[in-house]
Motif scaffolding. Structure first.
Motif, PDB file in Angstrom:
ATOM      1  N   THR A 124      -1.552   3.022  -8.445  1.00 27.32           N
ATOM      2  CA  THR A 124      -1.855   4.299  -7.813  1.00 27.32           C
ATOM      3  C   THR A 124      -3.305   4.254  -7.343  1.00 27.32           C
ATOM      4  O   THR A 124      -4.108   3.457  -7.835  1.00 27.32           O
ATOM      5  N   TYR A 125      -3.625   5.124  -6.402  1.00 35.58           N
ATOM      6  CA  TYR A 125      -5.000   5.238  -5.919  1.00 35.58           C
ATOM      7  C   TYR A 125      -5.772   6.212  -6.789  1.00 35.58           C
ATOM      8  O   TYR A 125      -5.198   7.096  -7.417  1.00 35.58           O
ATOM      9  N   SER A 160       5.125   9.609  -2.689  1.00 36.26           N
ATOM     10  CA  SER A 160       4.440   8.799  -1.683  1.00 36.26           C
ATOM     11  C   SER A 160       5.390   7.789  -1.042  1.00 36.26           C
ATOM     12  O   SER A 160       6.476   7.505  -1.545  1.00 36.26           O
ATOM     13  N   PRO A 219      -1.253   8.730  -4.317  1.00 34.24           N
ATOM     14  CA  PRO A 219      -0.102   7.887  -3.965  1.00 34.24           C
ATOM     15  C   PRO A 219      -0.101   6.555  -4.706  1.00 34.24           C
ATOM     16  O   PRO A 219      -1.143   6.065  -5.146  1.00 34.24           O
ATOM     17  N   GLU A 221       1.109   5.610   1.001  1.00 33.05           N
ATOM     18  CA  GLU A 221       0.572   6.755   1.729  1.00 33.05           C
ATOM     19  C   GLU A 221       1.077   8.030   1.081  1.00 33.05           C
ATOM     20  O   GLU A 221       2.230   8.093   0.652  1.00 33.05           O
ATOM     21  N   SER A 271      -8.444   6.103   3.287  1.00 33.91           N
ATOM     22  CA  SER A 271      -7.822   4.868   3.771  1.00 33.91           C
ATOM     23  C   SER A 271      -7.020   4.274   2.621  1.00 33.91           C
ATOM     24  O   SER A 271      -7.317   4.518   1.459  1.00 33.91           O
ATOM     25  N   THR A 272      -6.013   3.504   2.975  1.00 36.81           N
ATOM     26  CA  THR A 272      -5.132   2.953   1.951  1.00 36.81           C
ATOM     27  C   THR A 272      -5.406   1.465   1.794  1.00 36.81           C
ATOM     28  O   THR A 272      -4.988   0.666   2.616  1.00 36.81           O
ATOM     29  N   ASN A 314      -6.060  12.208  -2.126  1.00 41.53           N
ATOM     30  CA  ASN A 314      -5.667  12.017  -0.736  1.00 41.53           C
ATOM     31  C   ASN A 314      -6.603  10.973  -0.135  1.00 41.53           C
ATOM     32  O   ASN A 314      -7.586  11.325   0.519  1.00 41.53           O
ATOM     33  N   PRO A 315      -6.331   9.676  -0.363  1.00 40.22           N
ATOM     34  CA  PRO A 315      -7.269   8.640   0.061  1.00 40.22           C
ATOM     35  C   PRO A 315      -7.498   8.648   1.576  1.00 40.22           C
ATOM     36  O   PRO A 315      -6.557   8.806   2.355  1.00 40.22           O
ATOM     37  N   TYR A 366       0.851  -1.181   0.000  1.00 44.44           N
ATOM     38  CA  TYR A 366       0.000   0.000   0.000  1.00 44.44           C
ATOM     39  C   TYR A 366       0.891   1.237   0.000  1.00 44.44           C
ATOM     40  O   TYR A 366       2.097   1.137   0.221  1.00 44.44           O
ATOM     41  N   ARG A 391      -5.151  -2.280   0.024  1.00 44.94           N
ATOM     42  CA  ARG A 391      -4.034  -3.083  -0.469  1.00 44.94           C
ATOM     43  C   ARG A 391      -4.183  -3.273  -1.970  1.00 44.94           C
ATOM     44  O   ARG A 391      -5.271  -3.505  -2.476  1.00 44.94           O
TER      45      ARG A 391
END
Length: 127
Positions: A73-74, A112, A53, A48, A81-82, A78-79, A46, A84
């Protein structure tokens, strides 16, 4: 023949360029007219950060980076929660008339921090 290496403990990087993943290095034997199928498996990484990120993974052969990479990437800048993001990279490495060192490498996308807190593995299958 199969070769295998596995991480233990928590690993993390916030490097903006490829750096080795500790513990994920193999030495593949010499050969002619053959190749090694190299598999980097990072089952639960994951990242952050606050700018979409993510992480990028690759391999080097004798210190030279393969152009084949795997990345995640997410979807949120600004997620909250991160989650997996399982990531696997498969690369064919031609064998040469000398042993070669294959190492797993990684970096954080857009500043990140990438975290591995479960075992990751590097394996090679030779034909």
């Amino acid at each position: 023949m199969a070769l295998y290496a596995q991480t233990s403990g928590t690993q993390q990087t916030n490097s903006g360029t490829f750096v080795p993943i500790p513990g994920l290095t193999l030495t593949i034997p010499e050969g002619v007219d053959a190749s090694a199928l190299v598999i980097l498996n990072v089952p639960m990484p994951y990242a952050e950060g606050n700018n979409y990120p993510g992480g990028t993974f690759g391999i080097t052969v004798n210190g030279t980076a393969s152009p084949v990479i795997a990345s995640f990437t997410y979807n949120d800048q600004n997620p909250g929660s991160t989650g997996r993001i399982p990531t696997t990279l498969v690369v064919s490495v031609p064998l040469v008339n000398a042993t070669q060192t294959v190492a797993a490498v990684w970096y954080g996308v857009r500043g990140s921090t990438v975290i591995i807190d479960t075992p990751a593995s590097l394996s090679a299958i030779l034909d």
